[in-house]
Write a protein that holds these residues in place. Structure first.
Motif, short mmCIF file in Angstrom:
data_model
loop_
_atom_site.label_atom_id
_atom_site.label_comp_id
_atom_site.label_asym_id
_atom_site.label_seq_id
_atom_site.Cartn_x
_atom_site.Cartn_y
_atom_site.Cartn_z
N GLU A 15 21.59 18.62 -10.61
CA GLU A 15 21.89 19.96 -10.09
C GLU A 15 22.36 19.96 -8.63
N GLY A 35 28.66 22.58 -8.65
CA GLY A 35 27.26 22.90 -8.40
C GLY A 35 26.44 22.36 -9.55
N ASP A 39 27.19 26.62 -12.93
CA ASP A 39 27.73 27.14 -11.67
C ASP A 39 29.26 27.11 -11.71
#
Length: 117
Positions: A15, A35, A39
């Motif tokens: 992440e 991201g 994301d």
């Protein structure tokens, strides 16, 4: 000989925000800012042109994509380019990922070693 009945290891999802860049032999570059899972993704393509370098212009197109759109782009390019033959030596992965501070990210602690794609 029987096949192993062990479940495959779960996929590790990293992440950490990252940027991945690749330069071509003609000095153009492609970068992707990523991201975590789900994301948005930002893809920038900088084409090296003599006039841009002289004037200091940055006319690079930027694609702001959802994660679904980025996966679709990956699938289309992977499938389409795969039909053209093997990738050139300079495009072979894996590519290093850089954190927000511009330094190369160390591997995730639980990640398996990187393998070429």
């Amino acid at each position: 000989m029987p096949l192993s009945q062990q479940a495959p290891l779960p996929r590790v999802i990293d992440e950490r925000p990252r940027t991945i860049r690749l330069k071509t032999p003609r000095h153009s570059s492609v970068s992707a800012e990523l991201g975590g899972a789900g994301d948005p993704v930002k893809i920038q393509i900088k084409v090296s042109r003599p006039l841009d370098m002289v004037l200091g212009m940055n006319t690079a197109p930027v694609l702001d994509l959802s994660s679904e759109e980025a996966w679709a782009l990956w699938a289309v390019l992977g499938d389409g380019l795969g039909a053209m033959g093997d990738p050139p030596h300079w495009a072979a992965g894996p590519l290093p990922a850089y954190g927000p501070n511009g330094r190369e990210l160390p591997p995730a602690p639980t990640a398996l070693p990187r393998e070429p794609f």
